[in-house]
Write a protein that holds these residues in place. Sequence first.
Motif, mmCIF file in Angstrom:
data_model
loop_
_atom_site.group_PDB
_atom_site.id
_atom_site.type_symbol
_atom_site.label_atom_id
_atom_site.label_comp_id
_atom_site.label_asym_id
_atom_site.label_seq_id
_atom_site.Cartn_x
_atom_site.Cartn_y
_atom_site.Cartn_z
ATOM 1 N N GLU A 178 2.698 8.055 -5.760
ATOM 2 C CA GLU A 178 3.076 8.741 -4.529
ATOM 3 C C GLU A 178 4.055 9.864 -4.862
ATOM 4 O O GLU A 178 4.750 9.807 -5.881
ATOM 5 N N ILE A 180 6.678 13.164 -2.957
ATOM 6 C CA ILE A 180 7.186 13.947 -1.832
ATOM 7 C C ILE A 180 7.552 15.343 -2.328
ATOM 8 O O ILE A 180 7.912 15.532 -3.489
ATOM 9 N N ILE A 199 6.077 15.269 9.309
ATOM 10 C CA ILE A 199 5.798 14.891 7.919
ATOM 11 C C ILE A 199 4.440 15.468 7.539
ATOM 12 O O ILE A 199 3.430 15.183 8.193
ATOM 13 N N THR A 201 1.114 15.540 5.927
ATOM 14 C CA THR A 201 0.169 14.605 5.312
ATOM 15 C C THR A 201 -1.152 15.272 4.941
ATOM 16 O O THR A 201 -2.047 14.612 4.417
ATOM 17 N N PHE A 355 -1.257 8.462 7.519
ATOM 18 C CA PHE A 355 0.162 8.363 7.844
ATOM 19 C C PHE A 355 0.525 6.894 8.022
ATOM 20 O O PHE A 355 0.713 6.400 9.137
ATOM 21 N N VAL A 360 5.919 5.842 4.193
ATOM 22 C CA VAL A 360 6.093 6.420 5.523
ATOM 23 C C VAL A 360 7.177 5.654 6.291
ATOM 24 O O VAL A 360 8.014 6.262 6.973
ATOM 25 N N PRO A 378 2.918 12.815 11.809
ATOM 26 C CA PRO A 378 2.178 13.579 10.800
ATOM 27 C C PRO A 378 1.761 14.947 11.313
ATOM 28 O O PRO A 378 1.591 15.161 12.513
ATOM 29 N N PHE A 398 3.079 13.763 0.162
ATOM 30 C CA PHE A 398 3.640 13.993 1.486
ATOM 31 C C PHE A 398 4.624 15.148 1.412
ATOM 32 O O PHE A 398 5.317 15.344 0.401
#
Length: 441
Positions: A178, A180, A199, A201, A355, A360, A378, A398
């Motif tokens: 994952e 960010i 956010i 997505t 999402f 999350v 999202p 993300f």
Amino acid sequence: MSETDTARNVTGEDEVVDLCRELIQIDTSNYGDHSGPGERKAAEYVAEKLAEVGLEPQIFESHPGRASTVARIEGEDRSRPALLIHGHTDVVPANADDWTHHPFSGEIADGCVWGRGAVDMKDMDAMTLAVVRDRMRSGRKPPRDIVLAFLADEEAGGTYGARYLVDNHRDLFEGVTEAISEVGGFSFTVSEERRLYLIQTAEKGMHWMKLTVAGTAGHGSMIHRDNAITELSEAVARLGRHTFPVRVTKTTRAFLDELGDALGIELDPEDMESTLVRLGGIAKFIGATLSNTANPTQLGAGYKVNVIPGEATAHVDGRFLPGHEDEFLADLDRILGPKVRREDIHADKAVETTFDGALVEAMQSSLLAEDPTAKAIPYMLSGGTDAKSFDDLGIRGFGFAPLKLPPELDFAGMFHGVDERVPVEGLKFGARVLDRFIDAS
């Protein structure tokens, strides 16, 4: 460590503003052709800041001056999948004469840090550095391994940054599932009782393309039916004025549903004028995610006023929604017609994720802890980020660069715009949220 005992007491919130200013003061303008100053100085700056607190950063130079910095932080549970936090250090060029404050000054005025990169994305670079340095000084390990990547060349498609690392040094991202990065986690104020934090997505795919029309060269004084400029101009005008059909993806549908709930109304994507007027500054972001887009950006032809050229060219920034690339290309060819040759100068895919999941939940809880009115929702980004490259490694990306913004700030207009700036309090808020997020992730 080289820091004094006094410096060790500095928190991430204390130093995030200075880090942001210092990053802005490093001119990393990316013209897309290696003619800029390059990102090497920024890579060395970041490496020095990470090394000061005991990390072992590596600098990777894909082309002279085009450098990225990567480091790994050991987590408490190394059996868990790792998290990637990535940001780019390059910025789009800026003309100082157009700005209220010099774009590479990092000046503080009116409660904001001003300069090119303030929101795209040296703010998040600074937040990441500030939080990591604080955690390393205080000996607070993250729950799992974190890979930090400060990347070159995002503004020109990432060829010499993220794409280079993914293709040539994928071992750096071993175990990462994952990530960010930018253009997400910023606030949209609905009312005093509710702030939505968007956010990212999903993001549109891209076809940056060159259009070429061949004609017959000749004397400018004669009647000429095979003029390349005329043919190309008509095609470009058709494309520039074309309205692509609305296509509501699952991400945009979720965004509109959440926003409608917050506003207490039902939003109709087919009635865009009524929908976008309710979105204020973020309408620029959202409006472009309801359809494919193709914007002519450059024209070129000829070398003398009395010579009809044998060729004319144009460049177009094309963006397509997830799942709609084939439709987009077919529409382009139909609109342009058979006399226009289309070729990509850079193309990349659209990406979209769901999402949901623990990451999350960590975003929502960390935002809520700092803003009791917060709700994470999202949305899709109309542009593109380095998440496209990391998606090739199976990394779920993300956009989460948390900022609490004043309602009157035209945040979307800051991106690539004149007088780009980020609120000082927004940076401090982001550092606090990011620190909480790392603990919760």
